[in-house]
Every structure is written in structure tokens, then in C-alpha cells.
Design a protein around this motif. Structure first.
Motif, PDB file in Angstrom:
ATOM      1  N   VAL A 109       6.730  65.879 -50.206  1.00  0.00           N
ATOM      2  CA  VAL A 109       8.087  66.237 -49.925  1.00  0.00           C
ATOM      3  C   VAL A 109       8.970  65.918 -51.415  1.00  0.00           C
ATOM      4  CG1 VAL A 109      10.208  65.697 -48.740  1.00  0.00           C
ATOM      5  CG2 VAL A 109       7.993  65.705 -47.551  1.00  0.00           C
ATOM      6  N   THR A 110       9.717  66.919 -51.729  1.00  0.00           N
ATOM      7  CA  THR A 110      10.566  66.585 -52.894  1.00  0.00           C
ATOM      8  C   THR A 110      11.706  67.509 -52.561  1.00  0.00           C
ATOM      9  OG1 THR A 110       9.938  68.657 -54.134  1.00  0.00           O
ATOM     10  CG2 THR A 110       8.806  66.825 -54.538  1.00  0.00           C
ATOM     11  N   ARG A 111      12.962  66.718 -53.195  1.00  0.00           N
ATOM     12  CA  ARG A 111      14.391  67.151 -52.686  1.00  0.00           C
ATOM     13  C   ARG A 111      14.711  68.508 -53.166  1.00  0.00           C
ATOM     14  NH1 ARG A 111      18.380  64.901 -50.227  1.00  0.00           N
ATOM     15  NH2 ARG A 111      17.259  62.608 -50.277  1.00  0.00           N
ATOM     16  N   GLY A 112      15.067  69.443 -52.280  1.00  0.00           N
ATOM     17  CA  GLY A 112      15.585  70.909 -52.932  1.00  0.00           C
ATOM     18  C   GLY A 112      14.384  72.066 -52.418  1.00  0.00           C
ATOM     19  N   GLN A 113      13.273  71.490 -51.817  1.00  0.00           N
ATOM     20  CA  GLN A 113      12.129  72.497 -51.396  1.00  0.00           C
ATOM     21  C   GLN A 113      12.576  73.395 -50.655  1.00  0.00           C
ATOM     22  OE1 GLN A 113       8.917  69.436 -51.293  1.00  0.00           O
ATOM     23  NE2 GLN A 113       7.659  71.197 -51.421  1.00  0.00           N
ATOM     24  N   ILE A 114      13.600  73.138 -49.914  1.00  0.00           N
ATOM     25  CA  ILE A 114      13.999  74.016 -48.824  1.00  0.00           C
ATOM     26  C   ILE A 114      14.906  75.145 -49.240  1.00  0.00           C
ATOM     27  CG2 ILE A 114      16.123  73.162 -47.733  1.00  0.00           C
ATOM     28  CD1 ILE A 114      14.942  73.255 -44.895  1.00  0.00           C
ATOM     29  N   PHE A 127       3.009  63.037 -45.140  1.00  0.00           N
ATOM     30  CA  PHE A 127       4.607  62.125 -45.287  1.00  0.00           C
ATOM     31  C   PHE A 127       4.397  60.675 -45.521  1.00  0.00           C
ATOM     32  CE2 PHE A 127       4.634  66.276 -42.750  1.00  0.00           C
ATOM     33  CZ  PHE A 127       5.574  66.972 -43.648  1.00  0.00           C
ATOM     34  N   HIS A 128       5.704  60.466 -46.063  1.00  0.00           N
ATOM     35  CA  HIS A 128       5.988  58.933 -46.295  1.00  0.00           C
ATOM     36  C   HIS A 128       7.123  58.639 -45.536  1.00  0.00           C
ATOM     37  CE1 HIS A 128       3.090  60.090 -49.725  1.00  0.00           C
ATOM     38  NE2 HIS A 128       2.814  59.039 -49.447  1.00  0.00           N
ATOM     39  N   ARG A 129       7.120  57.501 -45.356  1.00  0.00           N
ATOM     40  CA  ARG A 129       8.449  56.971 -44.612  1.00  0.00           C
ATOM     41  C   ARG A 129       9.613  57.135 -45.428  1.00  0.00           C
ATOM     42  NH1 ARG A 129       9.908  50.428 -42.737  1.00  0.00           N
ATOM     43  NH2 ARG A 129      11.910  51.144 -41.838  1.00  0.00           N
ATOM     44  N   HIS A 130       9.623  57.030 -46.744  1.00  0.00           N
ATOM     45  CA  HIS A 130      10.619  57.120 -47.575  1.00  0.00           C
ATOM     46  C   HIS A 130      11.263  58.863 -47.761  1.00  0.00           C
ATOM     47  CE1 HIS A 130       8.184  58.701 -50.839  1.00  0.00           C
ATOM     48  NE2 HIS A 130       7.427  57.712 -50.800  1.00  0.00           N
ATOM     49  N   ASP A 131      10.273  59.656 -47.012  1.00  0.00           N
ATOM     50  CA  ASP A 131      10.649  61.116 -47.192  1.00  0.00           C
ATOM     51  C   ASP A 131      11.723  61.410 -46.012  1.00  0.00           C
ATOM     52  OD1 ASP A 131       8.662  61.760 -49.177  1.00  0.00           O
ATOM     53  OD2 ASP A 131       7.178  62.055 -47.358  1.00  0.00           O
ATOM     54  N   HIS A 132      12.091  60.578 -45.272  1.00  0.00           N
ATOM     55  CA  HIS A 132      12.734  60.528 -44.019  1.00  0.00           C
ATOM     56  C   HIS A 132      14.309  61.122 -44.381  1.00  0.00           C
ATOM     57  CE1 HIS A 132      16.240  58.849 -41.698  1.00  0.00           C
ATOM     58  NE2 HIS A 132      15.628  59.447 -40.632  1.00  0.00           N
ATOM     59  N   ASP A 133      14.837  60.460 -45.578  1.00  0.00           N
ATOM     60  CA  ASP A 133      16.275  60.850 -45.875  1.00  0.00           C
ATOM     61  C   ASP A 133      16.334  62.356 -46.436  1.00  0.00           C
ATOM     62  OD1 ASP A 133      17.159  58.379 -45.069  1.00  0.00           O
ATOM     63  OD2 ASP A 133      17.217  57.469 -47.240  1.00  0.00           O
ATOM     64  N   ASP A 136       1.242  58.525 -44.635  1.00  0.00           N
ATOM     65  CA  ASP A 136       0.210  58.205 -45.746  1.00  0.00           C
ATOM     66  C   ASP A 136       0.193  56.975 -46.089  1.00  0.00           C
ATOM     67  OD1 ASP A 136      -1.840  58.803 -47.675  1.00  0.00           O
ATOM     68  OD2 ASP A 136      -0.425  59.678 -49.136  1.00  0.00           O
ATOM     69  N   ASP A 137      -0.249  56.045 -45.323  1.00  0.00           N
ATOM     70  CA  ASP A 137      -0.303  54.677 -45.866  1.00  0.00           C
ATOM     71  C   ASP A 137      -1.663  54.051 -44.994  1.00  0.00           C
ATOM     72  OD1 ASP A 137       0.416  53.855 -43.064  1.00  0.00           O
ATOM     73  OD2 ASP A 137       2.449  53.668 -43.651  1.00  0.00           O
ATOM     74  N   ASN A 138      -1.945  52.765 -45.586  1.00  0.00           N
ATOM     75  CA  ASN A 138      -3.275  52.132 -44.909  1.00  0.00           C
ATOM     76  C   ASN A 138      -3.053  51.666 -43.718  1.00  0.00           C
ATOM     77  OD1 ASN A 138      -4.588  52.582 -47.343  1.00  0.00           O
ATOM     78  ND2 ASN A 138      -3.672  50.904 -48.358  1.00  0.00           N
TER      79      ASN A 138
END
Length: 252
Positions: free
Chosen positions: A76-81, A132-138, A234-236
Motif C-alpha cells: 500500500v502506498t498513498r495515491g494508488q487509488i 497489509f500492515h497495521r500502519h496501512d489503515h490510515d 504481514d507480521d510475525n
């Protein structure tokens, strides 16, 4: 149909006598008789069906290269949509030139519902190319808001009331909220709702959680939905829980 109805009502002699007898026999039952009552219902049902099919074709076929096939693939990167929003707006404008004014609101609502379903599939059934990571939420929350605004903002005269947009978006927003929770909280919530839905109650020593069924009715309280969020996390901690509980391999 309305014009024909009005004409026949003013000139009952043009209707066959057996039809008039049938109509007169029903007057005692209702004051809202219509010569074309069944036809009107059939037209509405057909419009609904055609709108739904056309909407899912537009989203899952015509827009798929920028939507399900590409959105958030690899991370996820900002602006992909943004490319997707551009394509969706173009398709909606083209749709407005084809459909009559009366058909446009229903068609646009079905496109909105289909696009929200596609966004949900990206998050919960996007295949091995997505994590996805948790920090992707925002970022996910912000970009879904942009998708919502496509339908609530005036676009060539096409607009859906904000309360309807919010109602249809509630499930997706609930899933995005799950994606903002910690892995530990997700595991705890998953264990509780899985036990409750399966009738286990309290887990005994050595007892494993059952695999929740796929209901295809995803929501933030559904154990299968929470499990999917964990599978794409995506985490342990998530990897270890899935390996220990269901012997699922690591995401990466």
C-alpha cells in the motif's frame, strides 16, 4: 405506461369486456388498481437486474485492470487509488450519456455497490500478491473516502444522497477499522467470536479453534472476516498464530 393507463381510464370502452369485468371485480379489494400493474412491477424488476449486471461488468471487467488486478498489489502506498478514480469517473460519465435520466440513479447506485464489493475483495480476497500492515489503515481509510466521494459529489448531474453512500460503505469501513487493530487484539477477538459462533463456549486445554466457514457476508463481527484480516497481516505474531492454530504457511 402512465400515458396508456390514463387513456384507458378515460376511455374504458377500448378495453375488452372481460378485462373490464375482471377490473370491476377487483375494485372492492383495492382503490389502486392498474391496467398495467404486473407490467410495471416486471419493468422495475428488469431494470434492477440489468443495472446490477451492468454495474458488476463495469467494475469487475471494464475497470478490473486498475481495480482488482492492480490496486495495492505489492503493498500500500498513498495515491494508488487515483488512476482507478479517474477510470471510474470516466465510466460513470459515459454511462450517463447512454442511460435515460430516470434510469441513471438506480444504475449509479448499483455501480457504487459493486465498487465497494470490489474494494472489499481487494482487502479480504486479493490473493498472494497482497499483504497489509497495521500502519496501512490510515491510507486505506483515506482512499476509500475518496472512492465514496465519487458517488456523493455531483458528477455530470449524477449524485447519490450521502446517507445512502454511508449505509452501503459501512461494511467496508468496518473491515478497514479491523485492519487498524493490533494483531493481538485481532487474535483475541477472533478467538472469542469463533467460540461463540461454533457453540464451544470456553476452550479447553489442547483444544483447537475450528475453522470458521466462509459466509460471503463479510463484516467486522464475522470470524471468517477477522481471520482473513489476520491472513493478510504481514507480521510475525499473525504468522505464528496461523501456523499454530491452522498450520497455515507464512505469508512471505
Amino acid at each position: 405506461m402512465h400515458s396508456l393507463e390514463k387513456t384507458i381510464s378515460k376511455n374504458p370502452g377500448i378495453v375488452p369486456s372481460n378485462r373490464l369485468r375482471f377490473r370491476n371485480s377487483r375494485k372492492a379489494q383495492t382503490n389502486n388498481n392498474s391496467y398495467f400493474e404486473n407490467v410495471n412491477f416486471s419493468i422495475l424488476a428488469a431494470c434492477q437486474h440489468v443495472s446490477e449486471i451492468a454495474a458488476y461488468r463495469l467494475v469487475f471487467h471494464d475497470s478490473s485492470p486498475a481495480f482488482y488486478d492492480k490496486l495495492y498489489v505489492g503493498g500500500v502506498t498513498r495515491g494508488q487509488i487515483r488512476p482507478l478514480l479517474k477510470i471510474m469517473k470516466q465510466n460513470l460519465i459515459q454511462m450517463s450519456t447512454i442511460l435515460t435520466d430516470k434510469a441513471q440513479p438506480l444504475a449509479m447506485k448499483e455501480v457504487m455497490k459493486a465498487s465497494f464489493d470490489a474494494f472489499l475483495m481487494v482487502l479480504l480476497a486479493g490473493g498472494t500478491s497482497r499483504v497489509f500492515h497495521r500502519h496501512d489503515h490510515d491510507t486505506l481509510q483515506d482512499e476509500f473516502e475518496q472512492l465514496k466521494r465519487v458517488y456523493s459529489n455531483n458528477l455530470e448531474g449524477l449524485v447519490i444522497p450521502e446517507n445512502i453512500v454511508d449505509g452501503e460503505a459501512a461494511v467496508v469501513e468496518g473491515v478497514i477499522a479491523l485492519m487498524g487493530q493490533s494483531t493481538e487484539q485481532l487474535i483475541e477477538d477472533f478467538s472469542i467470536v469463533t467460540c461463540e459462533s461454533s457453540g464451544i463456549g470456553v476452550m479447553g486445554n489442547g483444544q483447537k479453534l475450528p475453522m470458521p466457514p466462509t459466509t460471503c457476508k463479510w463484516n467486522r463481527a464475522d470470524p471468517n472476516t477477522i481471520l482473513r484480516v489476520l491472513c493478510y497481516r504481514d507480521d510475525n505474531a499473525a504468522n505464528q498464530f496461523l501456523k499454530r492454530t491452522y498450520e497455515l504457511p507464512k505469508r512471505r
